[in-house]
Design a protein around this motif. Structure first.
Motif, mmCIF file in Angstrom:
data_model
loop_
_atom_site.group_PDB
_atom_site.id
_atom_site.type_symbol
_atom_site.label_atom_id
_atom_site.label_comp_id
_atom_site.label_asym_id
_atom_site.label_seq_id
_atom_site.Cartn_x
_atom_site.Cartn_y
_atom_site.Cartn_z
ATOM 1 N N ALA A 122 11.193 1.893 8.345
ATOM 2 C CA ALA A 122 10.441 3.146 8.325
ATOM 3 C C ALA A 122 8.939 2.888 8.327
ATOM 4 C CB ALA A 122 10.837 3.961 7.102
ATOM 5 N N VAL A 123 8.513 1.978 7.443
ATOM 6 C CA VAL A 123 7.066 1.774 7.322
ATOM 7 C C VAL A 123 6.524 1.040 8.543
ATOM 8 C CG1 VAL A 123 7.153 -0.395 6.036
ATOM 9 C CG2 VAL A 123 5.238 1.158 5.696
ATOM 10 N N LYS A 138 3.194 -4.300 7.565
ATOM 11 C CA LYS A 138 3.618 -3.499 6.406
ATOM 12 C C LYS A 138 5.137 -3.497 6.286
ATOM 13 C CE LYS A 138 -0.063 -0.097 5.721
ATOM 14 N NZ LYS A 138 -0.421 1.309 5.868
ATOM 15 N N GLU A 140 0.875 -1.164 0.000
ATOM 16 C CA GLU A 140 0.000 0.000 0.000
ATOM 17 C C GLU A 140 0.905 1.204 0.000
ATOM 18 O OE1 GLU A 140 -2.741 -0.197 3.342
ATOM 19 O OE2 GLU A 140 -2.627 -2.376 3.184
ATOM 20 N N LYS A 141 0.535 2.196 -0.778
ATOM 21 C CA LYS A 141 1.395 3.363 -0.883
ATOM 22 C C LYS A 141 1.681 3.908 0.510
ATOM 23 C CE LYS A 141 1.945 7.558 -3.634
ATOM 24 N NZ LYS A 141 2.608 8.340 -2.589
ATOM 25 N N VAL A 142 2.947 4.093 0.781
ATOM 26 C CA VAL A 142 3.342 4.551 2.115
ATOM 27 C C VAL A 142 3.082 6.044 2.229
ATOM 28 C CG1 VAL A 142 5.220 4.694 3.785
ATOM 29 C CG2 VAL A 142 5.109 2.768 2.183
ATOM 30 N N THR A 143 2.428 6.408 3.323
ATOM 31 C CA THR A 143 2.117 7.823 3.544
ATOM 32 C C THR A 143 2.881 8.308 4.761
ATOM 33 O OG1 THR A 143 0.305 7.270 5.009
ATOM 34 C CG2 THR A 143 -0.228 7.476 2.672
ATOM 35 N N LEU A 144 2.840 9.593 4.957
ATOM 36 C CA LEU A 144 3.521 10.168 6.115
ATOM 37 C C LEU A 144 2.976 9.589 7.416
ATOM 38 C CD1 LEU A 144 3.767 13.906 4.996
ATOM 39 C CD2 LEU A 144 5.653 12.281 5.295
ATOM 40 N N MET A 169 11.060 14.363 6.830
ATOM 41 C CA MET A 169 10.247 13.760 5.756
ATOM 42 C C MET A 169 8.927 14.525 5.631
ATOM 43 S SD MET A 169 10.492 11.024 3.681
ATOM 44 C CE MET A 169 9.876 11.989 2.326
ATOM 45 N N ASN A 170 8.326 14.814 6.773
ATOM 46 C CA ASN A 170 7.063 15.556 6.789
ATOM 47 C C ASN A 170 7.218 16.917 6.132
ATOM 48 O OD1 ASN A 170 4.479 14.684 8.093
ATOM 49 N ND2 ASN A 170 5.949 13.832 9.555
ATOM 50 N N ASP A 212 8.152 5.330 -1.829
ATOM 51 C CA ASP A 212 6.958 6.016 -2.330
ATOM 52 C C ASP A 212 7.087 7.524 -2.156
ATOM 53 O OD1 ASP A 212 5.928 3.603 -2.986
ATOM 54 O OD2 ASP A 212 4.580 3.444 -1.248
ATOM 55 N N LEU A 213 7.572 7.937 -0.985
ATOM 56 C CA LEU A 213 7.699 9.372 -0.724
ATOM 57 C C LEU A 213 8.885 9.953 -1.485
ATOM 58 C CD1 LEU A 213 6.858 9.360 3.090
ATOM 59 C CD2 LEU A 213 5.353 9.972 1.190
ATOM 60 N N VAL A 239 11.827 5.423 2.335
ATOM 61 C CA VAL A 239 10.446 5.246 1.865
ATOM 62 C C VAL A 239 10.429 5.590 0.382
ATOM 63 C CG1 VAL A 239 8.037 5.893 2.108
ATOM 64 C CG2 VAL A 239 9.492 5.824 4.129
ATOM 65 N N ASP A 270 2.073 6.645 7.993
ATOM 66 C CA ASP A 270 2.633 5.318 8.269
ATOM 67 C C ASP A 270 3.915 5.399 9.084
ATOM 68 O OD1 ASP A 270 0.710 3.798 6.942
ATOM 69 O OD2 ASP A 270 1.613 4.247 5.006
#
Lengths: 365, 219, 419
Positions: free
Chosen positions: C125-126, C7, A356-360, C138-139, C229-230, C227, A362
């Motif tokens: 991280a996840v 995850k 699942e797309k990792v979001t902040l 990151m935020n 994705d980010l 991460v 997470d």
């Protein structure tokens, strides 16, 4: 065959009647003592015991064998003390050597067994077929039955030759007759194994001498062989050993190395794993032994020596066909490998699918 | 089972079983690793992947001077016993006979006394490796029971081979049987322990060189 | 098992590929990577051994992707990746590793351990086991566009200052420029002279360039925290801006991991090749030098040495370019021991500088750089990474060493010929 009156004579009487001098008799005793690793102080004792020994009754049974053992032990040549020792026993039954035939022969055996019950020596050469008893019979009696009957009244059993001791050639893969050794069948009697294909003659006379001298069995190794004769390997006593240590090997039977007398390891010598007295006692009245004649040791005094991968195959070479095995294994493994690889791929694929797309959010626990 | 029967078993079926497990193990491990695949690199290349990978397979055998200084004991002892294993396995006459018997390939052997000395040196190097493993803080931290097991199955053929050659302590057939058995143990566990680096090292070094070489750095 | 741990484990499963499997299969626990890692050599902490830091990834590889591991898992014998393990490993994976890649260069079996740690971070991280400092960065990177929270007005203000000082225009959002310059927040806030230097050099070289107001940030916290994705989201911003401005080349500035992110990881993160080139500023300057577009007329007489940023040199492939550029103006240049692809890390890369918890160890491991500098005794230390620079200054101050840290680009600009 020994006459009835002979049986009353002592060994000493017999030897003297054959013209054996005191000197050569003592020499024989000394040789025997040294071969059997006995102290020189024992020589007079051996001599005395032999002098006084009554000719023992011996029954010799031949089963699945080639008569090579008998040939070896009774071989033609200069008359030796060893032969005389043979002459000095009362060989009451030996179907190759005895004059009697048919019922007479069997009657002699039965008589000896009855008369000397519990005291006679039983010598066996040849293996015993356990598949179909018809493979080998004597006078209509199966080898097994004859052995068991004769063994019951024996003082001790001497298994002569590799067939009797370990099954030998008849037992070699695929062992069509179901051949077994004497020791496989008889557990309640002392058995001395005198293996070899054939065994060295002096070894059997040495064993007989020991039995006559001490009235018991010599010290045996874990394969039932007299330590005195089988305590050292061919390799350890081989005069070519220095070449082995240096890594100088004959590559073929007629190359320079062979001519120079280099080690025969590469030509399949089984010396390192073979225990016998060949290298010290030698053959043909002490003339030589096979390695001196330029031939590798076959390992004939060891169990299963026929199945050791070939007489001319070095000890380090596996006996099974490894190359072909490896090819088949590789083919099978490729299939299994592809299957496992596919499982890995599918597992990784499902992990990617589950992603699942990792979001902040997470990142915070 | 008599010693000679044990010897016949290890020379025959035993060696066959060990060969099967070794071959099957190596092949399935290779498939298991390679079939996982690797994404192709979409970044613009600065160097060649393949050639750099191949180069690293070779060059990684030579430590940098600085790395040598910092890890000299590991490198020297490691080199000595790897070299020793190579010599004792591949340049000892009876072993070459085995290889020839299985594959048909043969090459000249080193004189036996040389192999003998190399075996002793290798055994010493492996003992040093073990002592180092216990004495060094980092190595102690890293060491697992698997490492000790791998050490044991590596040194065992050397030791049993040495005593078989010098015929110490046991009968001829027993010495040879124990030696071959120790080799078979090595063959059986090789694909499934860290000893697998014997063949995965080529992949690992290639990947390392390829990853680095793609970015224009010779690793 | 918590959802986040699940995850994390799934992410680790995704990270295992044939190279990782070959690496783990080959490790013999020789410990040579420890001898190459300044977090181990300077602290003596055996847990800092590089390969040991990859334990979570190793467990997943072993239990999921090997025959014995699969069997072990069936019988419950496999070592599990659980919260306890990740909690224990967090400080090792993040605080005690800059992913500098020295370990990857010495491993005798060829394991790219830095890559393995990079992949391990994806799972950590996840699963929620990244350091607070990095999560904050990151935020800010995602929400504000800069890990340090630098917003566009701040950049524009700096540009205005520079324009006032130099009387030159700093090109912004120029469509069709040859180069698009990225900047790290550190350069914008701490080293604005860098922008001035670029302006000067590019003017002299006659190159057209621009800064995009939509994507000026070069750094990418995503590849540090682990991460993808980010990280991809950040890369995509740059790609969109470059495509919008139709530039030929995007310039990664004096920042190590920014170069790694945009040059090497970027296309793989977004899943497609770029329609433009990406070059490090040193590569751009060096090609200008080769074309004779950069000339110097004065030399630096003081003794200089060069600290190579790991991600630019060892991990990035820009090794010879800085030497050739230094040659333009350095009269008295000396290399530190282990210079080039084996250079020692400053100790603050890979997200360590964003992680306050690692401040102490970061300064402790600076002892390595200190020792290197003590051997060479330079008058000034040149580098090409703003993050290295800040940390080098920090470390030198901590150990009472008075060596100025200067930027290669900025120093080059000072020596440009006036023609």
């Amino acid at each position: 065959m020994a006459s009835q009156s002979d049986k009353e004579k002592t060994l000493g009487d017999v030897l003297r009647s054959h013209g054996v001098s005191r000197r050569s008799f003592m020499k024989y005793c000394a040789t025997t003592a040294s071969m059997m690793a006995l102290s020189p102080a024992m020589i007079p004792m051996i001599a005395e015991a032999l002098e006084k020994a009554k000719k023992p009754s011996v029954i010799w049974l031949s089963f699945q064998e080639c008569t090579g053992c008998t040939e070896s032990l009774t071989r033609a040549g200069a008359s030796t003390i060893e032969n005389l020792i043979f002459d000095s026993i009362s060989l009451d039954y030996h179907h190759t050597l005895q004059a009697a035939a048919g019922h007479g022969a069997e009657a002699a055996r039965e008589e000896a067994m009855r008369e000397h019950h519990g005291k006679y020596l039983l010598v066996v050469d040849g293996s015993i077929p356990m598949d179909n008893p018809g493979y080998s019979t004597i006078a209509g009696i199966s080898n097994y039955d004859m052995l068991m009957e004769a063994a019951a009244g024996a003082a001790a059993i001497i298994a002569v030759g590799t067939c009797a001791t370990y099954g030998g050639l008849p037992k070699a893969n695929p062992n069509p007759t179901g051949a077994v050794s004497v020791g496989d069948l008889i557990k309640d009697k002392p058995i001395i194994n005198v293996p070899g294909c054939p065994p060295i003659p002096v070894v059997i006379t040495g064993v007989l001498t020991h039995f006559l001298t001490f009235g018991n069995l010599p010290e045996l190794d874990d394969l039932g062989r007299p330590m005195a004769f089988y305590g050292q390997s061919i390799h350890d006593r081989c005069y070519r050993r220095p070449f082995y240590d240096k890594g100088l090997f004959a590559e073929t039977f007629d190359d320079e190395g062979a001519k120079k007398g280099w080690c025969l390891y590469k030509l399949g010598c089984k010396g390192p794993t073979t225990y016998n007295a060949c290298a010290t006692t030698k053959w043909n009245n002490g003339t030589s032994f096979p390695i001196e004649a330029g031939h590798p040791c076959l390992g004939c005094s060891e169990p299963e020596f026929w199945d050791g991968g070939g007489f001319y195959k070095a000890l380090s070479i596996p006996t099974a066909d490894i190359g072909e095995t490896a090819l088949y294994a590789a083919a099978g493994a490729a299939a299994v490998g592809v299957a496992l690889g596919a499982m890995n791929r599918s597992k990784k694929g499902s992990a990617a699918k589950a992603h699942e797309k990792v979001t902040l959010e997470d990142l915070e626990k | 089972m008599s010693e000679i029967a044990l010897l016949e078993w290890v020379r025959g079926p035993g060696f066959q079983i060990a060969t099967i497990i070794l071959v099957v193990g190596v092949i399935i491990r290779i498939f298991e690793i390679l079939m996982l695949g690797r994404k192709s690199n979409l970044a613009e290349a600065k160097g060649s992947e393949f050639a750099s990978g191949m180069r690293t397979i070779v060059t990684r055998s030579v430590p940098t001077a600085e790395s040598f200084k910092r890890s000299s004991l590991t490198i020297v002892a490691g080199y000595v016993f790897h070299f020793g294993l190579f010599v004792t396995i591949f340049l000892y006459a009876p072993h070459i006979l085995l290889i020839k018997g299985v594959t048909g390939l043969a090459w000249p052997a080193l004189p036996t006394p040389v192999v003998d000395i190399v075996a002793v040196v290798s055994i010493i190097a492996l003992l040093v490796v073990l002592v180092h493993r216990f004495n060094n803080k980092v190595l102690r931290y890293l060491t697992t029971s698997g490492d000790l097991f791998a050490w044991f199955v590596t040194i065992a053929p050397l030791v049993t081979g040495y005593i078989a050659f010098h015929r110490i302590g046991m009968s001829g057939p027993a010495l040879l049987a124990v030696h071959i058995l120790s080799v078979e143990l090595l063959m059986v566990v090789l694909p499934f322990t860290k000893l697998a680096h014997a063949f995965t090292i080529f992949m690992a070094r290639w990947y390392n060189g390829a990853i680095s070489g793609y970015r224009g750095v010779q690793s | 098992m918590s959802a986040s741990l699940e995850k994390g484990i799934n992410a680790l499963k995704e990270q295992v590929d044939s190279s990782v499997a070959a690496f783990f299969s080959s490790c013999v626990h020789c410990g040579m990577c420890a001898d190459a890692c300044l977090f181990q050599t300077e602290t003596g902490n055996p847990a800092s051994t590089p390969i040991a830091k990859t334990e979570p990834l190793r467990r997943i590889w072993k239990s999921e992707y090997t025959l014995l591991g699969r069997l072990g898992k069936i019988f419950g014998l496999s070592k599990k990746v659980d919260e306890e393990l990740l909690a224990e490993w967090e400080t090792m994976v993040y605080d005690n590793c800059t992913m500098c890649g020295r370990c990857s260069m010495v491993c005798p079996v060829g394991n790219d351990i830095a890559l393995m740690i990079r992949k391990t971070r994806e799972g950590m991280a996840v699963a929620g086991y990244a350091p607070e400092g990095l999560i904050g960065a990151m935020n800010r990177a995602i929400k504000i566009g800069s890990p340090m929270g630098v917003k566009l007005p701040a950049l524009l203000a700096q540009i205005k200052h520079i324009e006032a000082d130099t009387g030159k225009t700093i090109p912004v959002d120029v469509v069709g420029a040859e180069y698009m310059l990225l900047l790290s927040s550190m350069e914008i806030m701490n080293f604005p002279k860098f922008i001035e230097a670029i302006s000067k050099i590019f003017d002299k070289a006659g190159a057209t360039w621009t800064i995009s107001t939509e994507a000026f940030e070069a750094t990418n916290t995503g590849i540090q925290i682990g991460v993808n994705d980010l990280a991809a989201e950040l890369v995509q911003r740059t790609v969109d801006a470059a495509e919008k401005l139709k530039v030929k080349t995007v310039i990664s500035p004096e920042c190590g991991h920014a170069y790694m992110a945009i040059r090497w990881e970027g296309p793989n993160l977004i899943g497609k090749p770029y329609s433009f080139q990406v070059r490090h500023i040193l590569e751009v300057l060096d090609s200008m030098r080769a074309e004779g577009r950069i000339k110097t007329d004065s030399k630096e007489s003081q003794k200089l040495t060069y600290h190579a940023p790991c991600q630019v040199a060892r991990r990035g492939g820009v090794i010879d370019e800085p030497r050739r550029l230094l040659d333009l103006f350095a009269d008295n240049f000396v290399e530190m021991l282990d210079a080039g692809k084996m250079n020692w890390c400053c100790g603050a890369g890979g997200g360590v500088s964003s992680n306050e918890r690692a401040d102490e160890v970061r300064l402790e491991v600076f002892k390595r750089k200190k020792a290197q500098l003590e051997e060479v005794k330079p008058d000034a230390l040149v580098s090409a990474c703003a993050n290295c620079r800040i940390h080098l200054e920090d470390g030198l101050e901590e150990y009472g060493m008075d060596i100025p840290v200067i930027s290669l680009t900025e120093t080059l600009a000072e020596h440009l010929a006036d023609d």
